[in-house]
Design an enzyme around this catalytic site. Sequence first.
Site, PDB file in Angstrom:
ATOM      1  CG  ASP A 294      -2.248   0.993   1.000  1.00 37.38           C
ATOM      2  OD1 ASP A 294      -2.448   1.279   0.159  1.00 37.38           O
ATOM      3  OD2 ASP A 294      -2.447   1.459   2.183  1.00 37.38           O
ATOM      4  CG  HIS A 295       1.147   4.121  -2.398  1.00 38.74           C
ATOM      5  ND1 HIS A 295       0.832   4.443  -3.570  1.00 38.74           N
ATOM      6  CD2 HIS A 295       2.742   3.528  -2.866  1.00 38.74           C
ATOM      7  CE1 HIS A 295       1.126   2.981  -4.984  1.00 38.74           C
ATOM      8  NE2 HIS A 295       2.496   3.721  -4.810  1.00 38.74           N
ATOM      9  CE1 TYR A 471      -7.664   5.683   2.990  1.00 35.96           C
ATOM     10  CE2 TYR A 471      -8.071   7.150   1.564  1.00 35.96           C
ATOM     11  CZ  TYR A 471      -8.454   7.010   2.850  1.00 35.96           C
ATOM     12  OH  TYR A 471      -8.355   7.782   3.809  1.00 35.96           O
ATOM     13  CG  HIS A 472      -3.002   3.677  -3.642  1.00 37.84           C
ATOM     14  ND1 HIS A 472      -2.462   4.467  -3.882  1.00 37.84           N
ATOM     15  CD2 HIS A 472      -4.250   4.340  -3.715  1.00 37.84           C
ATOM     16  CE1 HIS A 472      -2.566   5.654  -4.589  1.00 37.84           C
ATOM     17  NE2 HIS A 472      -3.780   4.958  -4.698  1.00 37.84           N
ATOM     18  CG  LEU A 473      -5.730  -1.826   0.903  1.00 35.90           C
ATOM     19  CD1 LEU A 473      -6.004  -2.486   1.898  1.00 35.90           C
ATOM     20  CD2 LEU A 473      -3.906  -2.111   1.952  1.00 35.90           C
TER      21      LEU A 473
END
Length: 537
Positions: A294-295, A471-473
Site C-alpha cells: 500500500d501507499h 487506499y492503494h492496497l
Amino acid sequence: MSASQFDYIIVGAGSAGCIMAERLSASGKHRVLLLEAGADDTSFWLRMPLGFAQLFYHPKYNWRYRTTAQKELANQRVYTPRGKVVGGSGAINAMVYVRGHQQDFDDWAAAGNSGWGWSDVLPVFKRLESHWAGETQWHGAKGRIRITRDAVHPICDNFFAACEERGFVRNNDFNGPQMEGVGIYDINTRNGQRDSSGVAYLRPARKRPNLVVQTHALAERVLFDAHKRAVGVEVLVHGRRQTFRAGREVILCAGAVETPKLLQLSGVGDAKLLQQYEIPVLQHAPAVGQNLQDHLCASYYYRASRSTSNDDIRSRPQQVRAMLQYLFQKKGVFATTAKAGGFVRTSEAVAHPNMQLYFNSLSYVLPESGGAPRVQPYSGFTIFFAPSRPTSRGSITLLSRDVQEAPAIDPNYLATAHDQSEAIAGSKLVRSIMSTASMQQVTAEETSPGSSVSDDASMLQFFREQSGSIYHLCGSCAMGSDPQHSVVDSQLRVHGVQALRVVDASVFPNITSGNTNAPTMMVAEKAADMVLASSAL
C-alpha cells in the site's frame, strides 16, 4: 441452461469486475453472472465527483476496514475504506487517473510474467480510455472511460513555480512519454460526473439478457469438483444461501482484501492457516494473502495569506450556491476533484521518481468519528506526499470461518529501513518546496505539524503518528511463475487448480508508482482478452 447455471461467474463488481462482466457478455454467446456483496450504485453522491467526501465513512457503500495495530506507526489501526457497491472502490475514490511508471510494468514482466511489460500494457491502457488529448501515440480516444483535465485554483501556480525553483520540471501529462515532473492530475469524469467502470462499462451492459447482476450477494466459497476444477460459488443473497454453477470459469474480482479471504475460505491457501480453522485444504498455496502492499501519505497543513478553495465553500450559503451550480450546470467545485501534484526524485542518486506529491487548494479535517470532511474556517491549503515504491510487505489473513468477519489486514507499514528513510525524505521535500519565495508569498503559517518537527527524528516520528493510507492496497494474490511465492500465473490462473482466475489489484507483483485504479482497470481489460481467447479454443 437453468437460472442458476452460467458460463462465467464473476465475484465482485468493482473496477475490474464491471469490465470483465461487460467484455465477457458482449458477444451474447456467454451467460454471465456478476455478484456484488454491496448495494447498487444509485446514490447521488456516487455520481457527483466531490461526493466521495460523503462516502468516506458511509456504512452502506463502504466496508470501512481498519488494519491491525501497526507497530511502526505508533500502533495505529489505519482506516482503510473499500467500496461496497457496484463500481467498487472506483465508485467512491477521488478519481485520480495515473497509470504508473513504465518501469513498474517492466518489473512485472521481469518477475516472470511474460506479456505484462510496458510495451504490452500501453495498448491496453489506450484502449480503455477516451482521453482529453485525443488519439495520440500515448492515448486513446475511443475507450469507455472518459479522462478529463480540469482547471485548478490559481494558488496552484505558486506551487508549480516553487517546484521549478527547486529544479523540478513541469509535466503536462503524467500518463504520457514520461511521468516525472509536476502538473495537474487527470481524473476520470464525464460531463461533470464520475465515470467509473461501473458507469462506463457495466451500466450499458446491464441491458443484455445474457448478463445477470446480483447485488447484496456475499460469496462464501468457491466450489470445486474432484479434479480441483472451479464449478461454482456458494453465496449469501440477502442473507439466504444459494448456489450458482459455472460451466467455464469462476473469476475473482473482489479486491486485495476480499479475494485472498475468499480463496482461504475455499480451501486455497496456506495449509497451516486453513487447518487452524478446520477448513478442508484443497490446495496448499502459501502465497495467498501475502505480499500485501500500500501507499502511505503524510499531510502538511497551511494557513494561506490569500484566498483558496476554502473560501468558495466555507459557509452554508456558499455551499448551497455551489450545489445549485452543480445540479443545474454540472460545473463548479462539486464537479471535480482536480488537484496539482506530481512525481519527483528526492535525490539525483534515485533512478526514477520516488515520491508522489499532491497539492490541494483546500484544507479540511477528517472527523475520527466518521462523517464528511470539515473545511477549515480559514483560507488554507495542504501538501501531502507519498513514497511511490515502498518495500514493506504485509498480509491478509483469515480470522474465522465466518464470511461476515473481516480478515486481519496487516500492511506491515514502515517495516523497512528504506521506507523509513523515504518518510524523512518526503518531509524534507515538502519543507524545501515551502521555503521557496513562490510559496512564502502565499503562506501565513504551517498549522501542522509546525516548528516542533524540524529534524530527521521528529520527521520520522510525525510520519509514524500522523501518516495514513491512500487506499492503494494490492499484491495479496501476486502474479508469478513460482507457486510458493505467487498465487496466479501470467494468465491470472490460480496455481494448482483449474477454471479459476483472479482479476483485480491483488495480482500486482509490485505496487505501481501512483494511484492504482487505472492499472486495475487495465488488468481487467487485458484479462478479458485472455479469457475470451481461452473460450475460443
